[in-house]
Design a protein around this motif. Structure first.
Motif, PDB file in Angstrom:
ATOM      1  N   LYS A   1       5.825  -1.376  -5.628  1.00 45.87           N
ATOM      2  CA  LYS A   1       6.760  -0.837  -6.494  1.00 45.87           C
ATOM      3  C   LYS A   1       6.547   0.811  -6.505  1.00 45.87           C
ATOM      4  CE  LYS A   1       9.276  -4.196  -7.972  1.00 45.87           C
ATOM      5  NZ  LYS A   1      10.716  -4.365  -7.701  1.00 45.87           N
ATOM      6  N   GLY A   2       5.396   1.213  -6.165  1.00 42.57           N
ATOM      7  CA  GLY A   2       5.273   2.737  -6.174  1.00 42.57           C
ATOM      8  C   GLY A   2       5.126   3.188  -7.504  1.00 42.57           C
ATOM      9  N   ASN A   3       5.541   2.774  -8.709  1.00 40.98           N
ATOM     10  CA  ASN A   3       4.876   3.463 -10.012  1.00 40.98           C
ATOM     11  C   ASN A   3       4.067   2.593 -10.825  1.00 40.98           C
ATOM     12  OD1 ASN A   3       6.841   1.665 -10.742  1.00 40.98           O
ATOM     13  ND2 ASN A   3       7.912   2.710 -12.172  1.00 40.98           N
ATOM     14  N   VAL A   4       3.327   1.737 -10.245  1.00 41.33           N
ATOM     15  CA  VAL A   4       2.179   1.228 -10.807  1.00 41.33           C
ATOM     16  C   VAL A   4       0.937   1.510 -10.442  1.00 41.33           C
ATOM     17  CG1 VAL A   4       1.475  -1.057 -11.152  1.00 41.33           C
ATOM     18  CG2 VAL A   4       3.900  -1.061 -10.998  1.00 41.33           C
ATOM     19  N   SER A   5       0.074   2.163 -11.731  1.00 42.52           N
ATOM     20  CA  SER A   5      -0.972   3.034 -11.063  1.00 42.52           C
ATOM     21  C   SER A   5      -2.419   2.227 -10.683  1.00 42.52           C
ATOM     22  CB  SER A   5      -0.938   4.100 -11.907  1.00 42.52           C
ATOM     23  OG  SER A   5      -1.435   3.558 -13.389  1.00 42.52           O
ATOM     24  N   GLY A   6      -2.437   1.134 -11.535  1.00 36.07           N
ATOM     25  CA  GLY A   6      -3.783   0.260 -11.688  1.00 36.07           C
ATOM     26  C   GLY A   6      -3.502  -1.127 -12.200  1.00 36.07           C
ATOM     27  N   ALA A   7      -4.730  -1.860 -12.034  1.00 35.40           N
ATOM     28  CA  ALA A   7      -4.713  -3.238 -12.423  1.00 35.40           C
ATOM     29  C   ALA A   7      -5.863  -3.508 -13.211  1.00 35.40           C
ATOM     30  CB  ALA A   7      -4.265  -4.223 -11.427  1.00 35.40           C
ATOM     31  N   ARG A   8      -6.775  -2.545 -13.228  1.00 36.23           N
ATOM     32  CA  ARG A   8      -8.135  -2.689 -14.029  1.00 36.23           C
ATOM     33  C   ARG A   8      -7.932  -3.257 -15.152  1.00 36.23           C
ATOM     34  NH1 ARG A   8     -11.562  -2.196 -10.076  1.00 36.23           N
ATOM     35  NH2 ARG A   8     -11.617  -0.347  -8.710  1.00 36.23           N
TER      36      ARG A   8
ATOM     37  N   ALA B   1      -3.479   1.030  -2.074  1.00 36.36           N
ATOM     38  CA  ALA B   1      -4.097   2.182  -0.996  1.00 36.36           C
ATOM     39  C   ALA B   1      -3.289   2.213   0.154  1.00 36.36           C
ATOM     40  CB  ALA B   1      -5.324   1.564  -0.529  1.00 36.36           C
ATOM     41  N   ALA B   2      -2.674   1.214   0.749  1.00 33.19           N
ATOM     42  CA  ALA B   2      -1.713   1.294   1.956  1.00 33.19           C
ATOM     43  C   ALA B   2      -0.375   2.183   1.579  1.00 33.19           C
ATOM     44  CB  ALA B   2      -1.455   0.020   2.387  1.00 33.19           C
ATOM     45  N   VAL B   3      -0.051   1.993   0.150  1.00 37.04           N
ATOM     46  CA  VAL B   3       1.321   2.701   0.129  1.00 37.04           C
ATOM     47  C   VAL B   3       1.090   4.136  -0.011  1.00 37.04           C
ATOM     48  CG1 VAL B   3       2.909   2.945  -2.141  1.00 37.04           C
ATOM     49  CG2 VAL B   3       2.377   0.505  -1.259  1.00 37.04           C
ATOM     50  N   ARG B   4      -0.054   4.680  -0.731  1.00 34.03           N
ATOM     51  CA  ARG B   4      -0.656   5.875  -0.883  1.00 34.03           C
ATOM     52  C   ARG B   4      -0.616   6.474   0.442  1.00 34.03           C
ATOM     53  NH1 ARG B   4      -4.613   4.896  -6.129  1.00 34.03           N
ATOM     54  NH2 ARG B   4      -2.673   4.845  -7.670  1.00 34.03           N
ATOM     55  N   ASP B   5      -1.321   5.635   1.350  1.00 30.91           N
ATOM     56  CA  ASP B   5      -1.529   6.197   2.591  1.00 30.91           C
ATOM     57  C   ASP B   5      -0.066   6.605   3.467  1.00 30.91           C
ATOM     58  OD1 ASP B   5      -4.184   6.330   2.621  1.00 30.91           O
ATOM     59  OD2 ASP B   5      -4.569   4.664   3.717  1.00 30.91           O
ATOM     60  N   GLN B   6       1.113   5.783   3.095  1.00 34.94           N
ATOM     61  CA  GLN B   6       2.211   6.047   3.592  1.00 34.94           C
ATOM     62  C   GLN B   6       2.697   7.261   3.284  1.00 34.94           C
ATOM     63  OE1 GLN B   6       4.354   2.102   3.191  1.00 34.94           O
ATOM     64  NE2 GLN B   6       3.238   1.294   4.956  1.00 34.94           N
ATOM     65  N   GLN B   7       2.639   7.255   1.837  1.00 34.55           N
ATOM     66  CA  GLN B   7       3.094   8.459   1.111  1.00 34.55           C
ATOM     67  C   GLN B   7       2.795   9.830   1.646  1.00 34.55           C
ATOM     68  OE1 GLN B   7       2.821   7.392  -2.904  1.00 34.55           O
ATOM     69  NE2 GLN B   7       4.882   6.363  -2.943  1.00 34.55           N
ATOM     70  N   ARG B   8       1.570   9.932   2.092  1.00 34.46           N
ATOM     71  CA  ARG B   8       0.788  11.169   2.712  1.00 34.46           C
ATOM     72  C   ARG B   8       1.376  11.723   3.877  1.00 34.46           C
ATOM     73  NH1 ARG B   8      -5.062   9.714   1.170  1.00 34.46           N
ATOM     74  NH2 ARG B   8      -5.002   9.305  -0.833  1.00 34.46           N
TER      75      ARG B   8
END
Length: 123
Positions: free
Chosen positions: A72-79, A116-123
């Motif tokens: 979704k892109g705006n979900v920061s964590g699931a800890r 992590a994959a989503v964040r890598d794509q955004q870079r």
């Protein structure tokens, strides 16, 4: 002339809120598993996202849901997200309170990998 009472500064509007997964509920729907993720944000907001996994295997269902939510892109964590079966699936009231820690680990692992994959794509 009467003075107006002083107002406190309004909270700034945020274009998007960052959400985190708080709880995950599983419910069998025939040969599929419905997964409802309860999300909270830092301002006390709450929303639920639901996805029906194309499998009856709970492990694959939570992995499917983790990929969906993390993408979704705006979900920061699931800890510390708790995974439970819904009351309809529990045989006693006590069963409804039991967390499935193995499924929690599966959900978190898949969520973190996808995020992590989503964040890598955004870079």
């Amino acid at each position: 002339m009467a003075r107006r009472p002083a107002r406190s500064a309004p909270m700034p509007l945020r274009a998007t809120s960052m959400w985190r997964v708080d709880q995950v509920f599983l419910n069998r729907k025939g040969l599929r598993v419905e997964v409802v993720c309860s999300l909270v944000n830092d301002q006390g907001g709450l929303r639920n996202l639901s996805v029906t996994a194309p499998t009856e295997d709970p492990v694959e269902a939570v992995r499917h849901a983790a990929r969906f939510i993390a993408g979704k892109g705006n979900v920061s964590g699931a800890r510390q997200a708790r995974v439970r079966w819904t009351r309809e699936q529990a045989t006693t009231e006590q069963d409804a309170l039991i967390r499935d820690r193995a499924l929690e680990d599966e959900f978190l692992d898949e969520f973190e990998e996808t995020l992590a994959a989503v964040r890598d794509q955004q870079r």
